[in-house]
Design a protein around this motif. Structure first.
Motif, PDB file in Angstrom:
ATOM      1  N   GLU A 103       1.838   5.279 -10.112  1.00  0.00           N
ATOM      2  CA  GLU A 103       0.428   5.587 -10.325  1.00  0.00           C
ATOM      3  C   GLU A 103      -0.170   4.559 -11.293  1.00  0.00           C
ATOM      4  OE1 GLU A 103      -1.196   8.151  -8.900  1.00  0.00           O
ATOM      5  OE2 GLU A 103       0.586   8.923  -7.870  1.00  0.00           O
ATOM      6  N   LYS A 104      -1.473   4.456 -11.291  1.00  0.00           N
ATOM      7  CA  LYS A 104      -2.152   3.563 -12.220  1.00  0.00           C
ATOM      8  C   LYS A 104      -1.765   3.890 -13.661  1.00  0.00           C
ATOM      9  CE  LYS A 104      -6.843   2.087 -13.463  1.00  0.00           C
ATOM     10  NZ  LYS A 104      -6.950   2.683 -14.798  1.00  0.00           N
ATOM     11  N   GLN A 137      -5.327   4.488  -6.751  1.00  0.00           N
ATOM     12  CA  GLN A 137      -4.610   5.004  -7.922  1.00  0.00           C
ATOM     13  C   GLN A 137      -3.091   4.864  -7.856  1.00  0.00           C
ATOM     14  OE1 GLN A 137      -6.378   6.234 -10.764  1.00  0.00           O
ATOM     15  NE2 GLN A 137      -7.962   5.196  -9.598  1.00  0.00           N
ATOM     16  N   SER A 138      -2.547   4.329  -6.751  1.00  0.00           N
ATOM     17  CA  SER A 138      -1.089   4.183  -6.669  1.00  0.00           C
ATOM     18  C   SER A 138      -0.722   3.030  -5.742  1.00  0.00           C
ATOM     19  CB  SER A 138      -0.426   5.474  -6.181  1.00  0.00           C
ATOM     20  OG  SER A 138      -0.780   5.751  -4.851  1.00  0.00           O
ATOM     21  N   ILE A 139       0.491   2.494  -5.944  1.00  0.00           N
ATOM     22  CA  ILE A 139       1.040   1.436  -5.099  1.00  0.00           C
ATOM     23  C   ILE A 139       2.515   1.733  -4.848  1.00  0.00           C
ATOM     24  CG2 ILE A 139      -0.536  -0.440  -5.748  1.00  0.00           C
ATOM     25  CD1 ILE A 139       1.510  -1.304  -7.849  1.00  0.00           C
ATOM     26  N   LEU A 140       3.045   1.155  -3.789  1.00  0.00           N
ATOM     27  CA  LEU A 140       4.467   1.266  -3.492  1.00  0.00           C
ATOM     28  C   LEU A 140       5.149   0.010  -4.007  1.00  0.00           C
ATOM     29  CD1 LEU A 140       6.806   2.749  -2.061  1.00  0.00           C
ATOM     30  CD2 LEU A 140       6.166   1.555   0.039  1.00  0.00           C
ATOM     31  N   VAL A 141       6.218   0.175  -4.784  1.00  0.00           N
ATOM     32  CA  VAL A 141       6.870  -0.958  -5.440  1.00  0.00           C
ATOM     33  C   VAL A 141       8.361  -0.973  -5.128  1.00  0.00           C
ATOM     34  CG1 VAL A 141       7.330  -2.092  -7.650  1.00  0.00           C
ATOM     35  CG2 VAL A 141       5.203  -0.819  -7.329  1.00  0.00           C
ATOM     36  N   ILE A 142       8.874  -2.170  -4.824  1.00  0.00           N
ATOM     37  CA  ILE A 142      10.308  -2.396  -4.654  1.00  0.00           C
ATOM     38  C   ILE A 142      10.685  -3.536  -5.584  1.00  0.00           C
ATOM     39  CG2 ILE A 142      12.145  -3.037  -3.057  1.00  0.00           C
ATOM     40  CD1 ILE A 142      10.429  -1.951  -0.796  1.00  0.00           C
ATOM     41  N   LEU A 181      -6.471  -2.231  -5.369  1.00  0.00           N
ATOM     42  CA  LEU A 181      -5.822  -1.087  -4.737  1.00  0.00           C
ATOM     43  C   LEU A 181      -5.524   0.007  -5.765  1.00  0.00           C
ATOM     44  CD1 LEU A 181      -4.670   0.028  -2.088  1.00  0.00           C
ATOM     45  CD2 LEU A 181      -2.507  -1.105  -2.649  1.00  0.00           C
ATOM     46  N   LEU A 182      -5.062  -0.390  -6.942  1.00  0.00           N
ATOM     47  CA  LEU A 182      -4.759   0.577  -7.990  1.00  0.00           C
ATOM     48  C   LEU A 182      -6.014   1.350  -8.411  1.00  0.00           C
ATOM     49  CD1 LEU A 182      -2.237  -1.212 -10.380  1.00  0.00           C
ATOM     50  CD2 LEU A 182      -1.896   0.965  -9.234  1.00  0.00           C
ATOM     51  N   TYR A 183      -7.127   0.645  -8.533  1.00  0.00           N
ATOM     52  CA  TYR A 183      -8.353   1.309  -8.976  1.00  0.00           C
ATOM     53  C   TYR A 183      -8.956   2.183  -7.879  1.00  0.00           C
ATOM     54  CZ  TYR A 183      -8.552  -1.044 -13.460  1.00  0.00           C
ATOM     55  OH  TYR A 183      -8.271  -1.455 -14.739  1.00  0.00           O
ATOM     56  N   HIS A 203       0.869  -1.174   0.000  1.00  0.00           N
ATOM     57  CA  HIS A 203       0.000   0.000   0.000  1.00  0.00           C
ATOM     58  C   HIS A 203       0.912   1.233   0.000  1.00  0.00           C
ATOM     59  CE1 HIS A 203      -2.955   2.945   1.250  1.00  0.00           C
ATOM     60  NE2 HIS A 203      -3.917   2.044   1.100  1.00  0.00           N
ATOM     61  N   ALA A 204       0.551   2.262  -0.727  1.00  0.00           N
ATOM     62  CA  ALA A 204       1.389   3.454  -0.849  1.00  0.00           C
ATOM     63  C   ALA A 204       1.701   4.092   0.501  1.00  0.00           C
ATOM     64  CB  ALA A 204       0.718   4.473  -1.769  1.00  0.00           C
ATOM     65  N   GLU A 205       0.818   3.888   1.493  1.00  0.00           N
ATOM     66  CA  GLU A 205       1.031   4.478   2.815  1.00  0.00           C
ATOM     67  C   GLU A 205       1.810   3.569   3.761  1.00  0.00           C
ATOM     68  OE1 GLU A 205      -2.852   5.439   4.180  1.00  0.00           O
ATOM     69  OE2 GLU A 205      -3.217   6.954   2.612  1.00  0.00           O
ATOM     70  N   ASP A 206       2.135   2.352   3.305  1.00  0.00           N
ATOM     71  CA  ASP A 206       2.857   1.383   4.142  1.00  0.00           C
ATOM     72  C   ASP A 206       4.362   1.609   4.007  1.00  0.00           C
ATOM     73  OD1 ASP A 206       3.673  -0.731   5.677  1.00  0.00           O
ATOM     74  OD2 ASP A 206       2.905  -2.297   4.346  1.00  0.00           O
ATOM     75  N   LYS A 207       4.848   2.730   4.537  1.00  0.00           N
ATOM     76  CA  LYS A 207       6.249   3.112   4.378  1.00  0.00           C
ATOM     77  C   LYS A 207       7.200   2.176   5.121  1.00  0.00           C
ATOM     78  CE  LYS A 207       4.855   6.684   2.056  1.00  0.00           C
ATOM     79  NZ  LYS A 207       4.935   6.684   0.572  1.00  0.00           N
TER      80      LYS A 207
END
Length: 260
Positions: free
Chosen positions: A68-69, A44-49, A39-41, A20-24
């Protein structure tokens, strides 16, 4: 399952860890593909590594950030990375139809339904199908009006441009007349490089295509239909070390200021 992402810049992120984008603090990794799409829909964004590759399969800078999507062309599960290496250079069906001069992606969909493609040539990523250049060429043959396209062979990148890159790097170690002689030689080479890319730009402005081909097999590696794609193609040289950043910046500026 491993997750692979193809960005709109044709970069590949594999294996991608999704949060989740907020899961720093990266506490809750998301594994299910449906949950990621949901989650994307919604957000509109995800956190990716992920490890990151350019569209030709060369590994580039490690990716850690938000997408972003609209940044994502395709996102899908991969069971076996070895069998999917051709997907480093892929298109959506609508892109493929445009590049091959087909009316829309339905013609390609029918070919998929008839079993014309091998398993490692196509992939369904959510509601999007992606396909390789080699698959399109094998099933549909050459693109329409290929004889009018501007062709760049990949040895121009891998041999001529790469050699210029290392010669440019040598300037830092030269002084006096040796520096002047090398700088003069590199300026001549730069003007030749610029001339090659200007001819490609003129082709695009005349509604022709630029085709990148493999010198050994004459197979299509990439088809460029717009100036935006063309500039992105040149930008890739930066991470692949085909040209120095200084030369790329100068080349892009020269191309963008070039009048019809």
């Amino acid at each position: 399952m491993n997750i692979s992402i193809i960005t709109t810049e044709n970069k590949r992120l594999y294996t991608a860890a999704i949060y989740h984008a907020e899961d720093k603090e990266l506490k809750n990794r998301i594994f299910e593909i449906d949950d990621i799409y949901d989650l994307l829909y919604k957000k509109q964004s995800i956190l990716v590594i992920a490890r990151q590759y350019d569209q030709y399969g060369k590994e580039i800078k490690f990716f850690h950030g938000e997408l972003e999507k609209t940044d994502i062309k395709a996102l899908y599960n991969v069971n076996d990375e070895v069998n999917n290496k051709d997907l480093t250079s892929i298109m959506t069906l609508s892109e493929a139809a445009k590049k091959w001069g087909l009316s829309d992606g339905s013609t390609i969909r029918k070919a998929i339904e008839r079993g014309k493609f091998e398993q490692n040539e196509i992939k369904q990523a959510g509601d999007v199908w992606i396909i390789t250049y080699s698959a399109m060429e094998r099933v549909f043959g050459s693109i329409k009006n290929e004889e009018n396209a501007y062709i760049i062979y990949d040895d121009f990148e891998s041999v001529y441009l790469t050699k210029a890159y290392y010669e440019f790097a040598q300037l830092a170690y030269l002084r006096g007349s040796a520096y002047d002689a090398k700088a003069k030689d590199l300026e001549i080479k730069y003007q030749y490089i610029k001339d090659v890319f200007i001819k490609g730009l003129q082709a695009l402005r005349n509604d022709q295509k630029v085709i990148i081909k493999k010198i050994r097999t004459n197979q299509i590696r990439q088809i460029i239909c717009s100036e935006e794609e063309y500039y992105l193609y040149i930008e890739v040289f930066r991470c692949r070390k085909n040209l120095s950043s200084e030369c790329i910046d100068r080349l892009l500026n020269d191309l963008k200021s070039f009048q019809r």
